[in-house]
Design an enzyme around this catalytic site. Structure first.
Site, PDB file in Angstrom:
ATOM      1  N   CYS A  57      41.936  24.271  53.340  1.00 50.38           N
ATOM      2  CA  CYS A  57      40.966  25.340  53.607  1.00 50.38           C
ATOM      3  C   CYS A  57      39.834  25.298  52.580  1.00 50.38           C
ATOM      4  O   CYS A  57      40.088  25.235  51.377  1.00 50.38           O
ATOM      5  CB  CYS A  57      41.665  26.694  53.538  1.00 50.38           C
ATOM      6  SG  CYS A  57      40.531  28.082  53.725  1.00 50.38           S
ATOM      7  N   CYS A  63      39.760  32.326  47.579  1.00 55.51           N
ATOM      8  CA  CYS A  63      40.463  33.355  48.352  1.00 55.51           C
ATOM      9  C   CYS A  63      41.879  33.551  47.823  1.00 55.51           C
ATOM     10  O   CYS A  63      42.593  32.585  47.532  1.00 55.51           O
ATOM     11  CB  CYS A  63      40.513  32.925  49.816  1.00 55.51           C
ATOM     12  SG  CYS A  63      41.502  34.013  50.850  1.00 55.51           S
ATOM     13  N   CYS A  66      46.041  32.809  50.281  1.00 54.45           N
ATOM     14  CA  CYS A  66      47.054  31.742  50.219  1.00 54.45           C
ATOM     15  C   CYS A  66      47.291  31.369  48.763  1.00 54.45           C
ATOM     16  O   CYS A  66      46.348  31.265  47.987  1.00 54.45           O
ATOM     17  CB  CYS A  66      46.567  30.495  50.961  1.00 54.45           C
ATOM     18  SG  CYS A  66      46.485  30.703  52.754  1.00 54.45           S
ATOM     19  N   CYS A 140      38.819  30.325  57.606  1.00 48.12           N
ATOM     20  CA  CYS A 140      40.243  30.563  57.308  1.00 48.12           C
ATOM     21  C   CYS A 140      41.151  29.728  58.216  1.00 48.12           C
ATOM     22  O   CYS A 140      40.959  29.706  59.432  1.00 48.12           O
ATOM     23  CB  CYS A 140      40.555  32.052  57.475  1.00 48.12           C
ATOM     24  SG  CYS A 140      42.292  32.443  57.248  1.00 48.12           S
ATOM     25  N   GLN A 240      55.126  41.373  64.488  1.00 44.27           N
ATOM     26  CA  GLN A 240      55.321  40.132  63.738  1.00 44.27           C
ATOM     27  C   GLN A 240      53.995  39.389  63.661  1.00 44.27           C
ATOM     28  O   GLN A 240      53.148  39.504  64.546  1.00 44.27           O
ATOM     29  CB  GLN A 240      56.409  39.276  64.394  1.00 44.27           C
ATOM     30  CG  GLN A 240      57.790  39.951  64.401  1.00 44.27           C
ATOM     31  CD  GLN A 240      58.359  40.175  62.992  1.00 44.27           C
ATOM     32  OE1 GLN A 240      57.956  39.526  62.030  1.00 44.27           O
ATOM     33  NE2 GLN A 240      59.298  41.114  62.869  1.00 44.27           N
ATOM     34  N   PHE A 267      65.401  49.976  62.511  1.00 43.92           N
ATOM     35  CA  PHE A 267      64.027  49.641  62.103  1.00 43.92           C
ATOM     36  C   PHE A 267      63.393  48.842  63.246  1.00 43.92           C
ATOM     37  O   PHE A 267      62.872  47.747  63.057  1.00 43.92           O
ATOM     38  CB  PHE A 267      64.003  48.854  60.785  1.00 43.92           C
ATOM     39  CG  PHE A 267      64.725  49.531  59.652  1.00 43.92           C
ATOM     40  CD1 PHE A 267      64.063  50.468  58.856  1.00 43.92           C
ATOM     41  CD2 PHE A 267      66.056  49.257  59.376  1.00 43.92           C
ATOM     42  CE1 PHE A 267      64.722  51.105  57.804  1.00 43.92           C
ATOM     43  CE2 PHE A 267      66.724  49.889  58.338  1.00 43.92           C
ATOM     44  CZ  PHE A 267      66.056  50.814  57.547  1.00 43.92           C
ATOM     45  N   GLU A 287      64.129  54.121  64.559  1.00 45.77           N
ATOM     46  CA  GLU A 287      62.922  53.785  63.815  1.00 45.77           C
ATOM     47  C   GLU A 287      62.300  55.091  63.323  1.00 45.77           C
ATOM     48  O   GLU A 287      62.493  56.134  63.930  1.00 45.77           O
ATOM     49  CB  GLU A 287      62.027  53.007  64.813  1.00 45.77           C
ATOM     50  CG  GLU A 287      60.539  53.067  64.680  1.00 45.77           C
ATOM     51  CD  GLU A 287      60.036  52.288  63.484  1.00 45.77           C
ATOM     52  OE1 GLU A 287      60.427  51.142  63.273  1.00 45.77           O
ATOM     53  OE2 GLU A 287      59.235  52.877  62.744  1.00 45.77           O
ATOM     54  N   ASP A 335      66.285  45.215  60.502  1.00 44.97           N
ATOM     55  CA  ASP A 335      65.040  44.554  60.064  1.00 44.97           C
ATOM     56  C   ASP A 335      64.239  45.539  59.209  1.00 44.97           C
ATOM     57  O   ASP A 335      63.199  46.044  59.631  1.00 44.97           O
ATOM     58  CB  ASP A 335      64.244  44.125  61.310  1.00 44.97           C
ATOM     59  CG  ASP A 335      62.943  43.426  60.952  1.00 44.97           C
ATOM     60  OD1 ASP A 335      62.752  43.048  59.778  1.00 44.97           O
ATOM     61  OD2 ASP A 335      62.105  43.252  61.863  1.00 44.97           O
ATOM     62  N   CYS A 361      62.107  40.626  54.958  1.00 42.32           N
ATOM     63  CA  CYS A 361      60.895  40.018  54.382  1.00 42.32           C
ATOM     64  C   CYS A 361      60.995  39.984  52.859  1.00 42.32           C
ATOM     65  O   CYS A 361      59.979  39.802  52.185  1.00 42.32           O
ATOM     66  CB  CYS A 361      59.662  40.797  54.823  1.00 42.32           C
ATOM     67  SG  CYS A 361      59.744  42.535  54.408  1.00 42.32           S
TER      68      CYS A 361
END
Ligand SMILES: C[S@@+](CC[C@H](N)C(=O)[O-])C[C@H]1O[C@@H](n2cnc3c(N)ncnc32)[C@H](O)[C@@H]1O
Length: 404
Positions: A57, A63, A66, A140, A240, A267, A287, A335, A361
């Site tokens: 990139c 930036c 990343c 990007c 997602q 969740f 949720e 989740d 995550c």
């Protein structure tokens, strides 16, 4: 000063003895530069790693989106697997690790840009590394081209309703009906701003634009497909990050719950897992957000051939579903947000639900919660890293747990 990089930290920085944090470096590399506190902010690479590549990139140097553009894909994959393996090992756990499912370049269907009015107009993009300065990112390599092409729209929004002091946050989602835009941090909407937003939405052919919590202009329902159903998420709702990542997580969850007939999806969000699973099982979706559950419920009612889906709005941190609530459940999908789900996991364990599909995550809370399962007789059958955030240090995990 010359240093050798020993390992990468959890934010993707190289770490040398000290510790000294050296951004943009890889294990085994020798680097030279000035050290400021515990950081070498501008290292010169003296001996590059064989895993080093030219960042694809053009914005990679500035930036902050990343952190690992300078690393080859196989390195990033094995680093992410190692982070998860190490987090599990800290609790004495080990599990078969499945191959990483990495989303392709330019596949993010959802991104949040920052924007600000400036003296001469407006600026929109991602934050510069470790800074609140905004860097424009028209090339990007992460976001879908439709989303990159919306950067001028984000600048227009900052000109219309931003300020030079405060920053706008503009979330853009690719829906089946076009772009769905949710703006926060702007000035309160008055009649003039409302009519400018309507004109902008028309000119850019947006499906929907939401300004803050109170102002939503919907030109077409911004539906997304979740299994056999179409769902219209509330503005700014969680989805997602890539369609490929979503499909990999859905496949992992489906495999982990097996032929369960009564499933609880904790969740659940707008039904990423509930709705595909409802093609063959009854699902109870729980949720915190009533709006997301209403969207899920509407999607279910119009979805073809789905089994019964029930929904429940509940704060699962303060008031987890009890082992009694979970007593007749064949499988649980869980989740949670980054904090994990300690209190909820304790109840699942007590209910002894036979199968658990665990999506996370955060490797640290994932490992902690897995340890609670394993202590109570569950087996950690397999773990898969699903990399929807390629070139970033962010890690998404799916895993299967079961008890005999
Ligand atoms: C990582 S997202 C997963 C959503 C969904 N499973 C999906 O894949 O689209 C976590 C979800 O947890 C919900 N959430 C956050 N805190 C919560 C809480 N205390 N109780 C219940 N749900 C919560 C959020 O609204 C969000 O939908």
């Amino acid at each position: 000063m010359k240093l050798t990089i020993d390992r990468l930290g959890h934010l993707g920085d190289g770490i040398a003895t000290g510790p000294v944090f050296v951004p943009g470096t890889l294990p085994g590399e020798t680097v030279a530069g000035d050290v400021d506190g515990d950081t070498m902010p501008a290292p010169k690479i003296v001996t590059p790693s064989p895993d080093r590549v030219a960042p694809p990139c053009p914005h990679a140097r500035t930036c902050g989106g990343c952190q690992l553009q300078h690393a080859a894909d196989p390195f990033v994959e094995s680093w992410k697997v190692d982070v998860v393996r190490t987090a599990l090992a800290a609790h004495g756990l080990d599990a078969p690790m499945r191959p990483v499912a990495t989303s392709p370049e330019r596949s993010r269907r959802r991104a949040t840009f920052s924007a600000r009015r400036t003296k001469s107009g407006a600026l929109a993009g991602f934050h510069r590394k470790r800074s609140d300065v905004i860097v424009p990112v028209p090339e990007c390599r992460v976001v879908h081209p439709d989303i990159a092409a919306a950067l001028p729209l984000v600048e227009s929004l900052a000109r219309l309703g931003g300020s030079r002091k405060a920053e706008l946050s503009v979330q853009i989602t690719r829906s089946n009906a076009g772009l769905d835009v949710a703006v926060t941090g702007g000035k309160p909407a008055d009649a003039a701003l409302r009519s400018e937003l309507a004109a902008l939405a028309r000119a850019r052919n947006l499906a929907r634009i939401a300004w803050g919590a109170d102002e939503t202009l919907e030109r077409r329902p911004p539906a997304v497909r979740l299994g056999p159903a179409e769902v219209i998420p509330p503005p700014g709702a969680f989805l997602q990050a890539t369609l490929e990542g979503e499909a990999a997580l859905q496949a992992a969850v489906a495999e982990a719950v097996g032929d369960a007939r009564r499933i609880v999806d904790l969740f659940s969000g707008c039904g990423t897992f509930t709705l595909p699973l409802a093609a063959r099982a009854e699902v109870h979706a729980v949720e915190a957000s009533r709006d997301m559950l209403a969207a899920l419920d509407r999607g279910w009612r119009h979805g073809p051939g789905l089994r019964r889906v029930t929904t429940e709005a509940r704060d699962l941190f303060r008031d987890p579903l009890s082992s009694v609530d979970l007593a007749r459940t064949d499988a649980v999908v869980i989740d949670p947000p980054r904090a994990g789900a300690e209190a909820q996991v304790a109840q699942i364990v007590e209910a002894a639900a036979p199968r658990v599909a665990h999506v996370s995550c955060n490797p640290v809370t994932f490992a902690r919660d897995c340890a609670a399962f394993v202590r109570s007789g569950y087996r950690l059958d397999w773990v898969q890293v699903v990399d929807q955030f390629r070139w970033s240090s962010h890690i998404e995990i799916a895993a299967a747990l079961s008890r005999g």
